[in-house]
Write a protein that holds these residues in place. Structure first.
Motif, PDB file in Angstrom:
ATOM      1  N   CYS A   1      36.293  46.049  35.692  1.00 20.99           N
ATOM      2  CA  CYS A   1      36.352  44.965  36.673  1.00 20.99           C
ATOM      3  C   CYS A   1      36.777  43.636  36.068  1.00 20.99           C
ATOM      4  O   CYS A   1      37.325  42.774  36.747  1.00 20.99           O
ATOM      5  N   GLY A   2      36.483  43.433  34.777  1.00 24.28           N
ATOM      6  CA  GLY A   2      36.876  42.185  34.139  1.00 24.28           C
ATOM      7  C   GLY A   2      35.963  41.011  34.418  1.00 24.28           C
ATOM      8  O   GLY A   2      36.152  39.918  33.870  1.00 24.28           O
ATOM      9  N   GLU A   3      34.968  41.209  35.237  1.00 24.24           N
ATOM     10  CA  GLU A   3      34.125  40.076  35.628  1.00 24.24           C
ATOM     11  C   GLU A   3      32.653  40.258  35.288  1.00 24.24           C
ATOM     12  O   GLU A   3      31.874  39.310  35.330  1.00 24.24           O
ATOM     13  N   CYS A   4      32.254  41.482  34.959  1.00 16.95           N
ATOM     14  CA  CYS A   4      30.831  41.744  34.729  1.00 16.95           C
ATOM     15  C   CYS A   4      30.436  41.371  33.302  1.00 16.95           C
ATOM     16  O   CYS A   4      31.287  41.057  32.461  1.00 16.95           O
TER      17      CYS A   4
ATOM     18  N   ARG B   1      32.837  40.950  29.941  1.00 22.04           N
ATOM     19  CA  ARG B   1      32.929  39.641  29.280  1.00 22.04           C
ATOM     20  C   ARG B   1      32.536  39.703  27.811  1.00 22.04           C
ATOM     21  O   ARG B   1      33.039  38.928  27.001  1.00 22.04           O
TER      22      ARG B   1
ATOM     23  N   ALA C   1      30.990  38.217  40.856  1.00 20.58           N
ATOM     24  CA  ALA C   1      30.134  37.691  39.798  1.00 20.58           C
ATOM     25  C   ALA C   1      29.447  36.395  40.225  1.00 20.58           C
ATOM     26  O   ALA C   1      28.389  36.058  39.712  1.00 20.58           O
TER      27      ALA C   1
ATOM     28  N   SER D   1      37.190  35.998  36.282  1.00 18.70           N
ATOM     29  CA  SER D   1      36.740  36.441  34.962  1.00 18.70           C
ATOM     30  C   SER D   1      36.396  35.276  34.047  1.00 18.70           C
ATOM     31  O   SER D   1      35.768  35.471  33.007  1.00 18.70           O
ATOM     32  N   HIS D   2      36.767  34.064  34.411  1.00 21.71           N
ATOM     33  CA  HIS D   2      36.572  32.903  33.546  1.00 21.71           C
ATOM     34  C   HIS D   2      35.480  31.962  34.042  1.00 21.71           C
ATOM     35  O   HIS D   2      35.313  30.874  33.490  1.00 21.71           O
ATOM     36  N   VAL D   3      34.772  32.380  35.080  1.00 20.69           N
ATOM     37  CA  VAL D   3      33.747  31.517  35.680  1.00 20.69           C
ATOM     38  C   VAL D   3      32.363  32.073  35.341  1.00 20.69           C
ATOM     39  O   VAL D   3      32.121  33.268  35.494  1.00 20.69           O
ATOM     40  N   TYR D   4      31.467  31.217  34.872  1.00 14.77           N
ATOM     41  CA  TYR D   4      30.141  31.649  34.425  1.00 14.77           C
ATOM     42  C   TYR D   4      29.047  30.912  35.182  1.00 14.77           C
ATOM     43  O   TYR D   4      29.051  29.680  35.249  1.00 14.77           O
TER      44      TYR D   4
END
Lengths: 338, 338, 338, 338
Positions: A87-90, A94, C72, C124-127
């Motif tokens: 998914c690239g987001e979990c 990461r 996410a 994918s770049h947001v936390y």
């Protein structure tokens, strides 16, 4: 397009389906060769349930038809496809453990796969294959990546001894990979005389039958100490126990075979006394593809001796059936999409 | 016993001296072959001052005469000797960095060494040499241990590219060791056509002359990226700068050659931008001996092509003189104690 | 939307620009706080040329307005944004070195950044930032990730000694991170008494002024050996030379400061004799974000003492000017977007 | 000298024996404090047979009486003694795995130990203890070294979550060591409310009772993922199974407790699916002593809360009896040699 469609467990047939359309950052590949894996057999039989209809196949090779704007490949490139989507987001993606992504999908199981005329794959999952690599064996590079991924988890100092327990396709790859890393001696263990002969022709320094005397023979071949590293590929708990006994004190045990038994005997005290680690490995990461391709390209490993059968895609059903049969030692079956 | 005694810088002569006496936990070895190293030249010339008289020699091979109660070897065993003594009580010894022991002594420099009939060595420093290894090349295993120690500090995934900068004895060993670990391509760099030819005969995939175009040629051979690993063996700062430029972004640079210049230009910004590490390595540890012996025993490396001259021990002075001369490409000189 | 737009070097003004539109797999964030970095100063001054007009800013914090289908995060989440974009298809991305992607882009330099009302960032770049973390200091987590990334490259056994050379914002973070990892003593080196006092209040066991006696003082504090690890944050070659001299034999030197000088003196022989590695580090990877967030969330590091000024976004020009001035020790300037 | 002599299983009595004589490179130590360990109980009961008569005791602290020429310590120094002797000549010793030396001896089991007035120890095995460390707790540093050795085998990024399963003496040490390394949260698991309270007072972020809900509670405390690292200290197979279930996918499981059961259920498929490694650890190496001493010296760990009883050496028999009893939670018993 033409594809092999699984409509329900055991109901597999050639059919016309609509071809995938080019997507941005996706590469459209015309499949020319694919490999069959034990997972395909489990999906076919229903042991692994999927949503139907499903096109199986995750060991894939073909030619780029559309690049979708991707720059890594161009039209006409010969390519393999990494079938592990993430998914690239979990959290796992990461921290770089994309292969453990809980939202991960396997092409050919969770999405339609390579037993078809075309496949559309994310540009990030498509790898250029140099001409030095034969088309027919190229689908096996996916299998090799899982071995590379596993062996990354064990350091090897050249000159160290390695036992490979079980000499099926992945066992034969582990033997060759261990040799390529300078391990010596590399010792293969299996009951099958044919597989032992194959392993020796691929570089194993010694092969021995499993069973009673195997632990002693490993010790004899390692100055009485046991092997620096043992790679277990069968998943049989009894073999895992032998693997632990074959490892020297301070060595390493890599569990590559999937253990399905939930209960059984293991020499736990040995694990402590010899300060061993039981290291598990699952699938592969994208980093393993450049490595696997380079190894085959440069002749460090040979894949073609591991191909036991080449069949047309249309005979997929018969080919899968051969996986379940017990007659003789069969290695990798490759489908030629013709 | 008979020994080559250095009485002062440049004053080297054969003489009769009293033989070492057996000590508990010490192994008395009758020396049969030894190698000459650049350090011997520096001691001989006075560049490295020692206490005189001194018997030089730290690349040593011989036969066990007395075991001193040690169990690791027995009378008649063919052995090499690790010349790096350490105190065992200091901080570095306790944390396992025995090779950095501040109280460490080098046999043949700080204590009498192997250019003699007999040597008495701690049992812990004596290694059995299997019959598969030739007596004449066995002293070079000590040199190989320093290469093994250095390469332990860089992980290599098989299929990675390696440049070896400088193809003297250690460069040739690094080339072979890199090949044994599955590196590919292994690229040797030197001005000497003879050394390039030797490296190619020992497995280098490509060799190139140093100078102007070398960086580009490395890039061409590595898909435009630069090498995954560069091993610098010359110690010349200009070569170190080239080594940094030859490494790919995210690669590693191993400094094996000793840099004596204190000032000069280095592409420091490249170090940052490519996130490189400059890894240094010094001598070897006991762990490197079993590895080096196994590698030679199993044929993973060949030492005999690196021997350019075999001379009797009595001609040590002439042999050392050859090290200082500039005529032609000379590799390792071995002394036969006859 | 309202944004601070750089139209040419030194021409920075508040302006109305069109707001970014929600994209699939992109998260639209309303920026509430941002930090200013030396890179911003270089872009502003023209030392780093960019394509104009450009909105700068890569230390970013805000609130999710649209999720673009990403799972996410959800609307209203407080978030930081990783400003390092990468292509996902090149060799470096595939082997997990996304931070070295040759096609990489820095938000706020190569694309519009955070000195604005809104920013659209790949999911994918947001936390997600837990409530335990203060909004005002949250932009500094990006800076912390670069320190976490760097310290990943040096193993620390608790109880080891660490010198941090230079005590600006990143130096103060390295001091705290080293303490959090169990290093002891942690020794800070800088000329500034204010920065020394700050480091001590943040946990440094000892701070010393740079210059003449510093190497001796480090040796005194480390049982005469030198530090196990030295982290150099200034990028000044003279300090790098001191860092090498401060490290113990067998220790490690981390070069965090960017060296711009191309020539100068370094104790290369010490590098060899002490078998040191000069380890470089560049930016950060996504894996560093969960770690950095967890550290701040759990109070292992304190960021607010590193904030020297909080100013409204509209005063960006004045704030950047302060970076260039020499009056007094200034740490991080945070912009409140109001 | 006065010593506690075991003449046969269960036959333990104070007696006069001849004192050890100073040996070269051996340090004669007047013992002042010692600790009792489960191994002592097993030797006493006969479960671990030894050659009789035997003086037990391997957690030792005392004062140097004679240095035997060793330079690392001087008369009057307060010291602890590493009880693990090794041969220095075998394969394991040469590759740096001295703790796995097949010829290894444990002081207090295979040679006479510390429950006596004097002990003679190899200089390499004696460690100076700074005044900041209390005499009474100093014998426990030997126990701490085994925890340090174990945790060396698992990398921890600060901010990672750790479960410690079992909160006896070693569990409490692991909790503190994990905190010292920046782990967060550190979660202790045990049935005993007293041990949970102790762990919390020593820094555990959370403690939970074992049994049914424990796995869920760990998951709740780790954002639903499971812990990054689980350290199992009980050696009970059922707990090992829980430990595996508590670990997140891609995490690590450290088996510190010795498993004596040879058969039982383990979630092997989880090991594969989560790609876990079962890492075992045995005793300690000399490198762990400087680390353990530094940690206690600098207050990173507290030992004195782990001392539940201090008794005179003469009451050793009663003290050992207390180890076997079940009344209440008892931690470490220290013997004061008076």
């Amino acid at each position: 397009m033409r594809a092999m469609v699984l409509r329900a467990p055991l109901q597999l047939e050639a059919d016309e389906v609509s071809a995938p359309r080019p997507d941005p950052r996706h590469v459209l590949v015309r499949m020319t060769h694919s490999g069959i894996c034990g997972t395909d057999f489990k999906i076919y039989s229903g042991a692994i349930p999927v949503s139907y209809p499903r096109i199986m196949g995750h060991e894939m090779f073909g030619e780029v038809v559309e690049t979708g704007g991707a720059e890594a490949v161009k039209r006409g490139d010969r390519v393999i496809i990494d079938p592990e989507l993430y998914c690239g987001e979990c959290f796992h993606c990461r921290i770089g453990q994309t292969h453990l992504c809980p939202n991960g999908l396997l092409v050919g199981r969770d999405t339609d796969g390579g037993f078809a005329e075309y496949l559309n794959a994310p540009a990030s999952h498509v790898y250029h294959v140099p001409t030095a690599i034969d088309s027919q064996t190229a689908p096996m590079i996916q299998v090799l990546t899982t071995c590379v991924h596993a062996q990354r988890q064990i350091d090897i100092v050249p000159g160290e001894s390695i036992v490979v327990f079980g000499l099926g396709v992945t066992g034969q790859l582990h033997v060759q990979l261990a040799k390529a890393r300078g391990a010596s001696p590399v010792i293969g263990v299996t009951r099958s005389p044919e597989k032992r002969a194959l392993a020796e022709s691929l570089g194993a320094d010694l092969t021995i039958p499993g069973g009673e005397g195997a632990i002693d023979r490993v010790r004899d071949a390692t100055e009485g100490r046991g092997a620096d590293v043992v790679i277990e590929t069968t998943g049989v708990l009894l073999s895992v126990a032998s693997a632990v006994k074959m490892a020297r004190s301070g060595g390493r045990v890599l569990l590559f075979g999937i253990i399905t038994a939930e209960e059984g005997a293991l020499p736990f005290y040995d694990l402590y006394f010899k300060e061993l680690a039981l290291i598990n490995s699952r699938v592969a990461k994208s980093e393993d593809y450049p490595s696997a391709i380079a190894l085959v390209q440069r002749g460090a490993l040979r894949l073609e001796p591991l191909v036991s059968d080449v069949m047309p895609l249309g005979e997929l059903k018969a080919a899968i059936g051969m996986l379940g049969s017990t007659s003789g030692p069969r290695m990798k079956i490759i489908l030629d999409h013709g």
